[in-house]
Write a protein that holds these residues in place. Structure first.
Motif, PDB file in Angstrom:
ATOM      1  N   PHE A  81       0.843  -1.204   0.000  1.00  0.00           N
ATOM      2  CA  PHE A  81       0.000   0.000   0.000  1.00  0.00           C
ATOM      3  C   PHE A  81       0.880   1.258   0.000  1.00  0.00           C
ATOM      4  CE2 PHE A  81      -1.765   3.182   3.011  1.00  0.00           C
ATOM      5  CZ  PHE A  81      -2.789   3.679   2.232  1.00  0.00           C
ATOM      6  N   PHE A  82       1.923   1.272   0.847  1.00  0.00           N
ATOM      7  CA  PHE A  82       2.823   2.435   0.897  1.00  0.00           C
ATOM      8  C   PHE A  82       3.482   2.674  -0.463  1.00  0.00           C
ATOM      9  CE2 PHE A  82       3.677   1.516   5.691  1.00  0.00           C
ATOM     10  CZ  PHE A  82       2.455   2.070   6.013  1.00  0.00           C
TER      11      PHE A  82
ATOM     12  N   ILE B   8      -7.094   8.014  -4.353  1.00  0.00           N
ATOM     13  CA  ILE B   8      -6.480   7.810  -3.036  1.00  0.00           C
ATOM     14  C   ILE B   8      -7.470   7.113  -2.114  1.00  0.00           C
ATOM     15  CG2 ILE B   8      -5.659   9.036  -0.967  1.00  0.00           C
ATOM     16  CD1 ILE B   8      -4.266  11.012  -2.852  1.00  0.00           C
ATOM     17  N   LYS B   9      -8.720   7.561  -2.174  1.00  0.00           N
ATOM     18  CA  LYS B   9      -9.751   6.976  -1.315  1.00  0.00           C
ATOM     19  C   LYS B   9      -9.944   5.486  -1.633  1.00  0.00           C
ATOM     20  CE  LYS B   9     -14.320   7.943   0.470  1.00  0.00           C
ATOM     21  NZ  LYS B   9     -15.612   8.545   0.197  1.00  0.00           N
ATOM     22  N   LEU B  10      -9.943   5.171  -2.935  1.00  0.00           N
ATOM     23  CA  LEU B  10     -10.106   3.772  -3.345  1.00  0.00           C
ATOM     24  C   LEU B  10      -8.951   2.918  -2.821  1.00  0.00           C
ATOM     25  CD1 LEU B  10     -11.522   1.536  -5.061  1.00  0.00           C
ATOM     26  CD2 LEU B  10     -10.075   2.257  -6.965  1.00  0.00           C
ATOM     27  N   ILE B  11      -7.723   3.406  -3.017  1.00  0.00           N
ATOM     28  CA  ILE B  11      -6.544   2.636  -2.580  1.00  0.00           C
ATOM     29  C   ILE B  11      -6.554   2.463  -1.054  1.00  0.00           C
ATOM     30  CG2 ILE B  11      -4.006   2.749  -2.395  1.00  0.00           C
ATOM     31  CD1 ILE B  11      -4.969   1.823  -5.139  1.00  0.00           C
ATOM     32  N   ASP B  12      -6.883   3.542  -0.337  1.00  0.00           N
ATOM     33  CA  ASP B  12      -6.937   3.460   1.129  1.00  0.00           C
ATOM     34  C   ASP B  12      -7.985   2.429   1.573  1.00  0.00           C
ATOM     35  OD1 ASP B  12      -5.102   5.452   1.026  1.00  0.00           O
ATOM     36  OD2 ASP B  12      -6.294   6.985   2.039  1.00  0.00           O
ATOM     37  N   THR B  13      -9.140   2.463   0.915  1.00  0.00           N
ATOM     38  CA  THR B  13     -10.215   1.532   1.267  1.00  0.00           C
ATOM     39  C   THR B  13      -9.791   0.091   0.999  1.00  0.00           C
ATOM     40  OG1 THR B  13     -11.777   3.242   0.618  1.00  0.00           O
ATOM     41  CG2 THR B  13     -12.678   1.029   0.921  1.00  0.00           C
ATOM     42  N   LEU B  14      -9.151  -0.124  -0.143  1.00  0.00           N
ATOM     43  CA  LEU B  14      -8.732  -1.491  -0.495  1.00  0.00           C
ATOM     44  C   LEU B  14      -7.691  -2.014   0.496  1.00  0.00           C
ATOM     45  CD1 LEU B  14      -8.585  -1.193  -4.382  1.00  0.00           C
ATOM     46  CD2 LEU B  14     -10.252  -2.465  -3.018  1.00  0.00           C
ATOM     47  N   TRP B  15      -6.821  -1.119   0.945  1.00  0.00           N
ATOM     48  CA  TRP B  15      -5.832  -1.521   1.960  1.00  0.00           C
ATOM     49  C   TRP B  15      -6.563  -2.014   3.221  1.00  0.00           C
ATOM     50  CZ3 TRP B  15      -3.741   2.035   6.118  1.00  0.00           C
ATOM     51  CH2 TRP B  15      -2.756   1.395   6.871  1.00  0.00           C
ATOM     52  N   ILE B  16      -7.576  -1.267   3.652  1.00  0.00           N
ATOM     53  CA  ILE B  16      -8.330  -1.670   4.852  1.00  0.00           C
ATOM     54  C   ILE B  16      -9.043  -3.007   4.609  1.00  0.00           C
ATOM     55  CG2 ILE B  16     -10.274  -1.023   6.363  1.00  0.00           C
ATOM     56  CD1 ILE B  16      -9.269   1.936   5.883  1.00  0.00           C
ATOM     57  N   CYS B  20      -8.543  -6.394   6.796  1.00  0.00           N
ATOM     58  CA  CYS B  20      -9.677  -7.101   7.420  1.00  0.00           C
ATOM     59  C   CYS B  20      -9.724  -8.557   6.971  1.00  0.00           C
ATOM     60  CB  CYS B  20     -10.998  -6.406   7.087  1.00  0.00           C
ATOM     61  SG  CYS B  20     -11.129  -4.787   7.855  1.00  0.00           S
ATOM     62  N   LEU B  21      -9.487  -8.801   5.679  1.00  0.00           N
ATOM     63  CA  LEU B  21      -9.506 -10.181   5.176  1.00  0.00           C
ATOM     64  C   LEU B  21      -8.404 -11.015   5.844  1.00  0.00           C
ATOM     65  CD1 LEU B  21     -10.139  -9.571   1.359  1.00  0.00           C
ATOM     66  CD2 LEU B  21     -11.681 -10.749   2.941  1.00  0.00           C
TER      67      LEU B  21
END
Lengths: 202, 99
Positions: A81-82, B8-16, B20-21
């Motif tokens: 991600f980073f 950015i919002k999409l990438i941040d959400t996918l990271w979360i 979680c998975l």
């Protein structure tokens, strides 16, 4: 490549600046696909060993350190991600921010290596060695191979930080950074496959 | 076309989502009863995680079709193998025996 695969002209997000719409360049994809094939061979070894030794593969994961495996999965995913955020920052001409994101990924790489080392020591203290049985043989074969990839991958990330700081990359020309990002994601993909196979599935 | 903020919002959400998975997998490793259902769930989690990284982190979703197909296929084939190996271990053991 046919017309349908060409980038949409107005599209903002893309690694792709070249005619064939390939993120990074072809050389890095040759490397990535070779590495993915290499890991695929290891996964086939795992599956074959598994069907021949169902009891050992049923018991094996229960004696591994799930916490270490999970922590390293979270770390690998976060480092990826980073790296994505770093590439986005470079495209936005924010080179300082890009290097900060990359240092975050380097920290993750180092943390991964430390945790893996401690996990190996923990295993040894439990009497789990390469020769304990075939499950642990496969476990060490696959995870140590991956460990090496994280090692040189982390060194590669430090190299692209140096390249950014030396002014080699700009908002529009940063193919080397993208190549490194893709290679790092490949290392992440290998780990997210290894994690369920060795730590979770019974 | 996505704005920079939306990307950015999409990438941040996918990271979360990926985090979680992973936590869910860890929970399965510790708590869930081994069995067919948990194998299918684990295979599905791997397929989803792989697809997110291939499509969005590697940005192959709108890129070269050949590379995208190969990379996506990996995360169909390995999850499928997990299920097949669970269902037919004896048959596969016979096919992979030298004697």
């Amino acid at each position: 490549m046919n017309q349908a695969t060409l980038p949409n002209p107005g599209q903002h997000f893309s690694f792709t600046t070249h005619s064939k719409n390939i993120p990074g360049n072809l050389a890095i994809w040759a490397a990535i696909l070779s590495e993915m094939s290499e890991f695929a061979v290891m996964f086939i070894v795992y599956f074959i060993a598994r069907v021949h030794n169902p009891e050992l593969f049923f018991e094996g994961p229960t004696r591994l350190n799930t916490l270490a495996g999970t922590a390293n999965t979270l770390i690998m995913l976060s480092s990826s991600f980073f790296v994505v955020r770093s590439v986005m920052a470079v495209r936005d001409d924010q080179l300082k921010a890009a290097t900060r994101w990359l240092w975050g990924a380097v920290a993750c790489g180092i943390l991964y290596l430390i945790i893996k080392y401690l996990e190996y020591r923990w295993n040894a203290a439990q009497g789990l060695e390469t020769e304990t049985n075939i499950f642990y043989g496969v476990y060490y074969y696959v995870t140590f191979n991956h460990f090496l990839h994280v090692g040189w991958g982390t060194a590669g990330l430090v190299w692209v930080i140096y390249r950014i700081n030396s002014g080699f990359y700009t908002k529009t020309e940063h193919e080397g950074l993208v190549n490194m990002a893709l290679y790092w994601h490949m290392i992440d993909l290998a780990w997210i496959t290894i994690f369920p196979l060795l730590y979770v599935i019974r | 076309m996505m704005t920079k903020q939306a990307e950015i919002k999409l990438i941040d959400t996918l990271w979360i989502v990926l985090i979680c998975l992973t936590l869910f997998s860890a929970w399965m490793a510790e708590r869930a009863e081994p069995g067919f259902i948990s194998i299918v769930i684990m295979a599905a989690v791997l397929a989803i995680k792989g697809r997110i990284i291939v499509d969005h982190f590697m940005e192959l979703k709108h890129a070269n079709k050949f590379i995208r197909t190969l990379m996506r296929a990996y995360f169909y084939v390995i999850p499928a193998l997990i299920i097949i190996v669970y269902l037919y271990p004896d048959q596969i053991a016979r096919w992979t025996s030298l004697s």
